[in-house]
Scaffold this motif. Structure first.
Motif, PDB file in Angstrom:
ATOM      1  N   LEU A   3       0.823  -1.212   0.000  1.00  0.00           N
ATOM      2  CA  LEU A   3       0.000   0.000   0.000  1.00  0.00           C
ATOM      3  C   LEU A   3       0.855   1.259   0.000  1.00  0.00           C
ATOM      4  O   LEU A   3       0.494   2.273  -0.607  1.00  0.00           O
ATOM      5  CB  LEU A   3      -0.924  -0.001   1.224  1.00  0.00           C
ATOM      6  N   ASP A   4       1.999   1.203   0.662  1.00  0.00           N
ATOM      7  CA  ASP A   4       2.877   2.373   0.745  1.00  0.00           C
ATOM      8  C   ASP A   4       3.614   2.661  -0.559  1.00  0.00           C
ATOM      9  O   ASP A   4       4.004   3.811  -0.810  1.00  0.00           O
ATOM     10  CB  ASP A   4       3.907   2.182   1.859  1.00  0.00           C
ATOM     11  N   HIS A   5       3.840   1.651  -1.388  1.00  0.00           N
ATOM     12  CA  HIS A   5       4.699   1.817  -2.562  1.00  0.00           C
ATOM     13  C   HIS A   5       3.978   1.598  -3.892  1.00  0.00           C
ATOM     14  O   HIS A   5       4.627   1.599  -4.944  1.00  0.00           O
ATOM     15  CB  HIS A   5       5.894   0.854  -2.472  1.00  0.00           C
ATOM     16  N   SER A   6       2.681   1.427  -3.857  1.00  0.00           N
ATOM     17  CA  SER A   6       1.948   1.165  -5.099  1.00  0.00           C
ATOM     18  C   SER A   6       1.486   2.456  -5.762  1.00  0.00           C
ATOM     19  O   SER A   6       1.481   3.531  -5.144  1.00  0.00           O
ATOM     20  CB  SER A   6       0.733   0.275  -4.816  1.00  0.00           C
ATOM     21  N   ARG A   7       1.080   2.336  -7.020  1.00  0.00           N
ATOM     22  CA  ARG A   7       0.518   3.442  -7.786  1.00  0.00           C
ATOM     23  C   ARG A   7      -0.933   3.102  -8.155  1.00  0.00           C
ATOM     24  O   ARG A   7      -1.301   1.924  -8.200  1.00  0.00           O
ATOM     25  CB  ARG A   7       1.330   3.667  -9.061  1.00  0.00           C
ATOM     26  N   PRO A   8      -1.754   4.128  -8.447  1.00  0.00           N
ATOM     27  CA  PRO A   8      -3.165   3.856  -8.760  1.00  0.00           C
ATOM     28  C   PRO A   8      -3.380   2.916  -9.940  1.00  0.00           C
ATOM     29  O   PRO A   8      -4.376   2.193  -9.984  1.00  0.00           O
ATOM     30  CB  PRO A   8      -3.726   5.251  -9.059  1.00  0.00           C
ATOM     31  N   GLU A   9      -2.444   2.921 -10.910  1.00  0.00           N
ATOM     32  CA  GLU A   9      -2.638   2.085 -12.093  1.00  0.00           C
ATOM     33  C   GLU A   9      -2.098   0.668 -11.922  1.00  0.00           C
ATOM     34  O   GLU A   9      -2.169  -0.144 -12.844  1.00  0.00           O
ATOM     35  CB  GLU A   9      -1.958   2.730 -13.294  1.00  0.00           C
ATOM     36  N   ASP A  10      -1.575   0.335 -10.764  1.00  0.00           N
ATOM     37  CA  ASP A  10      -1.020  -0.996 -10.522  1.00  0.00           C
ATOM     38  C   ASP A  10      -2.134  -2.026 -10.311  1.00  0.00           C
ATOM     39  O   ASP A  10      -3.259  -1.700  -9.916  1.00  0.00           O
ATOM     40  CB  ASP A  10      -0.129  -0.997  -9.283  1.00  0.00           C
ATOM     41  N   GLY A  11      -1.782  -3.273 -10.548  1.00  0.00           N
ATOM     42  CA  GLY A  11      -2.650  -4.386 -10.216  1.00  0.00           C
ATOM     43  C   GLY A  11      -1.959  -5.292  -9.206  1.00  0.00           C
ATOM     44  O   GLY A  11      -0.741  -5.198  -9.004  1.00  0.00           O
ATOM     45  N   ILE A  12      -2.708  -6.151  -8.553  1.00  0.00           N
ATOM     46  CA  ILE A  12      -2.121  -7.081  -7.584  1.00  0.00           C
ATOM     47  C   ILE A  12      -2.780  -8.442  -7.714  1.00  0.00           C
ATOM     48  O   ILE A  12      -3.998  -8.553  -7.919  1.00  0.00           O
ATOM     49  CB  ILE A  12      -2.235  -6.556  -6.136  1.00  0.00           C
ATOM     50  N   VAL A  13      -1.956  -9.476  -7.622  1.00  0.00           N
ATOM     51  CA  VAL A  13      -2.397 -10.867  -7.686  1.00  0.00           C
ATOM     52  C   VAL A  13      -1.862 -11.583  -6.451  1.00  0.00           C
ATOM     53  O   VAL A  13      -0.707 -11.367  -6.053  1.00  0.00           O
ATOM     54  CB  VAL A  13      -1.883 -11.554  -8.969  1.00  0.00           C
ATOM     55  N   PHE A  14      -2.686 -12.413  -5.854  1.00  0.00           N
ATOM     56  CA  PHE A  14      -2.270 -13.181  -4.679  1.00  0.00           C
ATOM     57  C   PHE A  14      -2.034 -14.631  -5.084  1.00  0.00           C
ATOM     58  O   PHE A  14      -2.878 -15.254  -5.739  1.00  0.00           O
ATOM     59  CB  PHE A  14      -3.335 -13.080  -3.591  1.00  0.00           C
ATOM     60  N   HIS A  15      -0.891 -15.126  -4.697  1.00  0.00           N
ATOM     61  CA  HIS A  15      -0.460 -16.478  -5.074  1.00  0.00           C
ATOM     62  C   HIS A  15      -1.509 -17.519  -4.712  1.00  0.00           C
ATOM     63  O   HIS A  15      -1.824 -18.418  -5.484  1.00  0.00           O
ATOM     64  CB  HIS A  15       0.877 -16.763  -4.385  1.00  0.00           C
TER      65      HIS A  15
END
Length: 518
Positions: free
Chosen positions: A393-405
């Motif tokens: 949350l501290d290092h992400s940007r609005p256009e980023d995506g995230i996937v959980f293993h």
């Protein structure tokens, strides 16, 4: 159940000596204050880990998803989740979340006192309360947002109500036993082992003042009633099998020794050695009669406590040869018989000064164990999933995506997002907008019961790799670095096709990756 009447025997509930006036009462009040105080100290010193975040996010689900999850995947600890659900309406800070367990951990103190008084006398009851107050194992798990404190409370009440019913076979006492037994199972599935232990001790021993006929029939009906009322949980177990606990490893002699060491409340051996001596003194009073169907109350009460203490551990260890099911913290409901047995042994010491010195040494060593758990864990299962989520949350940007293993790794991430959003309703509405866009698992605007299971596929990863310039990945429980699980291998190979740049950050039991374009 075949139990025989004993002629000329006293009730299971002894007359006992009367409390020693105001000094006895003040001592108990001080113990109660110490019990609460020791469990409140450093309550938020350790960060929340996966299991605690899981409890909170389950309790926060809307009612349809909450009920779906309980029936589909997480029926165990359902009673605790309901209590936590109510508790979270007041506040959401980590300290307050854990304080529910502290309240539940203080309640067993009077219950243990009551049970020890039923079985022995007020002196043994007070010593039992003192040993429980300073027990570091209970302090450790009373500072965690899980159901272990609730399990200890309900197991103690259930056992106490059984003993009370044996002394006074009134209908209300049996109803109380049934209620406590059912709630204990819904607090934790392993409480079924306590009910089986009760059946064994009444089947194999000869409790005083209970005859063949109506009392025995009522006891059988009570167990049938408990079985019927916990049937939904039993059907859940039949449906899921050992899947939810497949991560448990087979116990070794060393792990069993460590379990006893920790149950006594220490990370060293002097305190467990004193517990062994005290319990041996208590048991030695029965001699050879301990293995017989003896109607003497002095023998039966030791048989009762030993069965409660040893059977759940022995059964799960034996079962673990076929399928590992023994886990130390699941056996925490065996703590009350341990402290009561030890107290009974201490009470039999010949002189008051010997009792005082021995008890003082045991409480001093116990307090050292408490100070140890303020900064450490007896087990080594605590992860840094919440801290890793906060890093994203501290290092992400609005256009980023995230996937959980694995899907469950989203749980601590959701907890971190809710903490970032704040506790008030207005800010909570923006929780979904915090951090990268959740790509997997994702079934709706908020957390869904279907988001608690599953793994991403290679086709899905190739699709998102072509859509997002930067992709965060959180990996957890994916095996050692030298031999990762198949999903990690697939994920590493597929994402390398779309993202030539990779950054890694390692947290305790969690790895964070950032895939990006050059």
């Amino acid at each position: 159940m075949r139990v025989q009447a004993a002629a000329n025997t006293s009730s299971v509930s002894p007359a006992g000596a009367k409390p020693r006036g105001w000094a006895h009462r003040i001592t108990f009040v001080l113990l109660m204050a110490a019990c609460i105080g020791l469990r409140l100290v450093c309550l938020a010193c350790k960060p929340l880990w996966f299991d605690e975040a899981f409890s909170v996010e389950v309790a926060r689900l809307d009612w349809p998803n909450f009920l779906h999850l309980l029936s589909w995947r997480e029926a165990n600890m359902s009673f605790y989740y309901l209590l936590l659900r109510v508790w979270l309406h007041l506040r959401h800070s980590p300290y307050f979340i854990r304080s529910l367990s502290v309240i539940l951990a203080a309640a067993p103190l009077p219950a243990i006192y009551w049970l020890a008084r039923l079985l022995f006398d007020h002196r043994v009851a007070l010593i039992s309360a003192a040993l429980f107050t300073f027990n570091a194992y209970d302090v450790r798990y009373s500072q965690e947002a899980r159901s272990y404190s609730l399990l200890v409370l309900l197991a103690t009440l259930c056992s106490g109500l059984l003993v009370w019913w044996l002394g006074e076979p009134l209908r209300r006492n049996l109803r109380g036993y049934i209620g406590a037994g059912v709630l204990a199972v819904y607090a934790h599935l392993y409480a079924l082992l306590l009910t089986v232990a009760h059946w064994l001790v009444l089947r194999l021993t000869c409790p005083p003042q209970i005859a063949i006929g109506t009392p025995a029939v009522r006891m059988r009906r009570a167990w049938w009633t408990i079985g019927v009322l916990v049937l939904p949980l039993l059907l859940f177990v039949a449906k899921t099998g050992a899947g939810p606990i497949r991560w448990i490893t087979r116990p070794s002699l060393q792990s069993l020794a460590e379990f006893f060491q920790h149950l006594c409340g220490s990370n060293e051996w002097p305190l467990p050695a004193l517990y062994v001596v005290a319990c041996t003194i208590a048991v030695a009073s029965a001699g050879k009669r301990l293995g017989r169907r003896d109607p003497d109350r002095d023998v039966w009460r030791l048989q009762f406590l030993l069965t409660w203490l040893l059977f759940p551990v022995a059964f799960t260890v034996l079962l673990s040869f076929a399928r590992p099911v023994f886990l130390a913290r699941y056996m925490i409901f065996c703590l009350p018989p341990l402290v009561i047995l030890a107290a009974a042994g201490l009470e039999r010491l010949r002189s008051a000064w010997m009792l005082g010195v021995t008890l003082a040494v045991m409480l001093f060593l116990s307090l050292q164990g408490v100070f140890f758990v303020y900064a450490h864990d007896f087990d080594k299962e605590r992860d840094a999933s919440v801290a890793a989520s906060t890093f994203v949350l501290d290092h992400s940007r609005p256009e980023d995506g995230i996937v959980f293993h694995i899907a469950e790794t989203r749980i601590p991430y959701e907890f971190a997002r809710s903490e970032r959003a704040g506790e008030d309703t207005a800010s909570a509405k923006f929780t979904a907008q915090l951090g990268p866009v959740i790509l997997f698992p994702h079934h709706g605007a908020g957390l869904d019961y279907r988001d608690f299971t599953g793994k991403p596929t290679s086709e899905f990863l190739r699709q998102v790799g072509a859509t997002y310039p930067r992709l965060w990945v959180m990996l957890m429980n994916n095996g050692p670095a030298a031999k990762p699980d198949p999903t990690t291998i697939m994920l590493t190979q597929v994402l390398a096709e779309s993202f030539p740049s990779l950054h890694r950050w390692q947290f305790a039991k969690v790895e964070v990756r950032l895939y990006s374009e050059p």
